[in-house]
Motif scaffolding. Structure first.
Motif, PDB file in Angstrom:
ATOM      1  N   SER A  23     -32.034 -11.204  18.356  1.00 28.65           N
ATOM      2  CA  SER A  23     -32.525 -10.104  18.122  1.00 28.65           C
ATOM      3  C   SER A  23     -33.652  -9.699  18.871  1.00 28.65           C
ATOM      4  O   SER A  23     -34.035  -8.481  19.309  1.00 28.65           O
ATOM      5  N   SER A  24     -34.025 -10.641  19.729  1.00 27.20           N
ATOM      6  CA  SER A  24     -35.166 -10.455  20.786  1.00 27.20           C
ATOM      7  C   SER A  24     -34.609 -10.177  22.124  1.00 27.20           C
ATOM      8  O   SER A  24     -35.333 -10.172  23.038  1.00 27.20           O
ATOM      9  N   GLN A  25     -33.541 -10.330  22.463  1.00 25.13           N
ATOM     10  CA  GLN A  25     -33.023  -9.957  23.616  1.00 25.13           C
ATOM     11  C   GLN A  25     -32.951  -8.512  24.342  1.00 25.13           C
ATOM     12  O   GLN A  25     -33.314  -7.607  23.535  1.00 25.13           O
ATOM     13  N   ASP A  26     -33.101  -8.166  25.429  1.00 25.73           N
ATOM     14  CA  ASP A  26     -33.186  -6.933  25.893  1.00 25.73           C
ATOM     15  C   ASP A  26     -31.845  -6.385  26.663  1.00 25.73           C
ATOM     16  O   ASP A  26     -31.979  -5.425  27.396  1.00 25.73           O
ATOM     17  N   LEU A  27     -30.929  -6.754  25.911  1.00 19.79           N
ATOM     18  CA  LEU A  27     -29.576  -6.269  26.102  1.00 19.79           C
ATOM     19  C   LEU A  27     -29.177  -5.367  25.169  1.00 19.79           C
ATOM     20  O   LEU A  27     -28.646  -5.894  23.819  1.00 19.79           O
ATOM     21  N   GLU A  28     -28.707  -4.201  25.010  1.00 27.43           N
ATOM     22  CA  GLU A  28     -28.225  -3.144  24.140  1.00 27.43           C
ATOM     23  C   GLU A  28     -26.788  -3.629  23.718  1.00 27.43           C
ATOM     24  O   GLU A  28     -26.380  -3.557  22.489  1.00 27.43           O
ATOM     25  N   GLU A  29     -25.969  -3.699  24.433  1.00 26.22           N
ATOM     26  CA  GLU A  29     -24.641  -4.078  24.534  1.00 26.22           C
ATOM     27  C   GLU A  29     -24.512  -5.515  24.107  1.00 26.22           C
ATOM     28  O   GLU A  29     -23.915  -6.347  24.636  1.00 26.22           O
ATOM     29  N   LEU A  30     -24.906  -5.755  22.814  1.00 28.92           N
ATOM     30  CA  LEU A  30     -24.664  -7.085  22.200  1.00 28.92           C
ATOM     31  C   LEU A  30     -24.407  -7.114  20.839  1.00 28.92           C
ATOM     32  O   LEU A  30     -25.093  -6.484  19.911  1.00 28.92           O
ATOM     33  N   GLU A  31     -23.475  -8.158  20.392  1.00 26.01           N
ATOM     34  CA  GLU A  31     -23.272  -8.410  18.932  1.00 26.01           C
ATOM     35  C   GLU A  31     -22.925  -9.886  18.737  1.00 26.01           C
ATOM     36  O   GLU A  31     -23.007 -10.752  19.558  1.00 26.01           O
ATOM     37  N   VAL A  32     -23.259 -10.338  17.436  1.00 20.37           N
ATOM     38  CA  VAL A  32     -22.998 -11.663  17.095  1.00 20.37           C
ATOM     39  C   VAL A  32     -22.240 -11.668  15.882  1.00 20.37           C
ATOM     40  O   VAL A  32     -21.966 -10.796  15.052  1.00 20.37           O
ATOM     41  N   VAL A  33     -21.171 -12.385  16.036  1.00 22.84           N
ATOM     42  CA  VAL A  33     -19.941 -12.858  15.069  1.00 22.84           C
ATOM     43  C   VAL A  33     -20.530 -14.305  14.401  1.00 22.84           C
ATOM     44  O   VAL A  33     -20.303 -15.332  14.978  1.00 22.84           O
ATOM     45  N   VAL A  34     -20.839 -14.131  13.003  1.00 19.70           N
ATOM     46  CA  VAL A  34     -20.861 -15.263  12.375  1.00 19.70           C
ATOM     47  C   VAL A  34     -19.630 -15.897  11.564  1.00 19.70           C
ATOM     48  O   VAL A  34     -19.009 -15.091  10.750  1.00 19.70           O
ATOM     49  N   VAL A  35     -19.045 -16.741  11.736  1.00 22.18           N
ATOM     50  CA  VAL A  35     -18.039 -17.244  11.136  1.00 22.18           C
ATOM     51  C   VAL A  35     -18.499 -18.301  10.020  1.00 22.18           C
ATOM     52  O   VAL A  35     -18.926 -19.332  10.485  1.00 22.18           O
ATOM     53  N   ARG A  36     -18.114 -18.071   8.513  1.00 16.95           N
ATOM     54  CA  ARG A  36     -18.367 -18.908   7.647  1.00 16.95           C
ATOM     55  C   ARG A  36     -17.424 -20.043   7.616  1.00 16.95           C
ATOM     56  O   ARG A  36     -16.228 -19.681   7.144  1.00 16.95           O
ATOM     57  N   ALA A  37     -17.641 -21.494   7.902  1.00 21.53           N
ATOM     58  CA  ALA A  37     -16.773 -22.381   7.826  1.00 21.53           C
ATOM     59  C   ALA A  37     -16.874 -23.236   6.738  1.00 21.53           C
ATOM     60  O   ALA A  37     -17.223 -24.512   6.704  1.00 21.53           O
TER      61      ALA A  37
END
Length: 292
Positions: A23-37
């Motif tokens: 969340s502290s990155q300076d890149l707007e075109e960013l997403e995080v995909v969290v896989v619940r294993a």
């Protein structure tokens, strides 16, 4: 867009630090995909305050969330949910330093290659609420890997492919799909990332590291060698040998054989017995050696 894919099971504390770092990155075109294993903790509860990238959550189907994490399937499921044209697989026990996302994003825009960041290891008992700059100063590199470029954003594409691990590995989404993703015949722990790296090499694409894309590994107990994952490690090593004609994880196999746990011949490795609970515990590493 850069899509960061991570797997998690009962590591919500680490996942919060992971998400805080992205969340502290300076890149707007960013997403995080969290896989619940699997696991009993709900990763949707690991939220952070302040601006965050888009976070997508994926849950593995019933039957694929046993104690033996389906790493290949889970990573493929995360990649299928990702919307970016650039993929980075990054473990949930890591934290990116500022600037990491942009440098990984730009490197994949410039190079059709397998890349990793500047991975460094934190010692135990570090206060992760400290400023990230001070955490970077405390972290140490893995002495078994080459030194990434010092200049932020510089890309060194002379690395051996097998030195890019699932801890942090990136490639273009089109390349990942062209290669068929992670081979799901690798079940459970170990080898699936080396297999993908070898597929990249076989395709003629280079591998290397991005300067200034610092990824901090949060310390936790581990096992060296991974006796707790003996059967999965052996099965995946054999799968890799059958597929590529060479052995991965030779150091681990050598130690398994020395302990009388496996018989390792030229083209076959066979489990002789499972380790006892005491043997497994004796190989638990509670300090960050050799990355102090």
């Amino acid at each position: 867009m850069l899509s960061v894919v991570t797997l998690v099971r009962n590591r919500n504390r680490m996942l919060r630090d992971f998400l805080r770092g992205w969340s502290s990155q300076d890149l707007e075109e960013l997403e995080v995909v969290v896989v619940r294993a699997g696991g009993y903790e709900d990763p949707t509860e690991a939220t952070v305050d302040g601006p965050t990238p888009t976070v997508r959550h994926v849950t593995l189907p019933t039957g694929l969330d046993s104690e033996a994490i389906a790493y290949s399937h889970a990573r493929n499921a995360g990649a299928a949910a990702a919307r970016g044209d650039r993929l980075v697989f990054c473990d949930a026990d890591t934290m990116p330093a500022p600037g990491c996302a942009r440098r990984l994003h730009d490197a994949l825009g410039d190079h059709d290659a397998l890349i990793t960041g500047d991975v460094r290891y934190l010692p135990p008992d570090v206060d992760l609420s400290r400023p990230v700059e001070s955490l970077v100063a405390l972290a140490r590199p893995n002495p078994g890997r080459p030194t990434p470029p010092a200049a932020p954003g510089e890309v060194d594409l002379t690395w051996r492919h097998e030195l890019v691990w699932g801890l942090c590995m990136g490639l273009r989404t089109t390349t990942f799909r062209d290669l068929g993703g992670f081979d799901e015949s690798f079940c459970g722990y170990a080898g699936e990332d080396t297999d993908l790296a070898t597929a990249v090499r076989s395709s003629g694409r280079p591998a290397g590291a991005v300067g200034g894309a610092v990824v901090l590994h949060q310390h936790h107990d581990s096992f060296e060698p991974p006796l707790h994952q003996l059967r999965a490690t052996v099965a995946n090593a054999q799968r890799y040998r059958d597929k590529w004609g060479a052995w991965p994880m030779e150091g681990w196999l050598t130690r398994f054989a020395s302990a009388g746990l496996v018989e390792w011949r030229n083209d076959v490795v066979e489990v002789l017995r499972d380790p006892t609970p005491d043997e497994v515990e004796a190989h638990r590493c509670r300090v960050a050696a050799p990355f102090r």
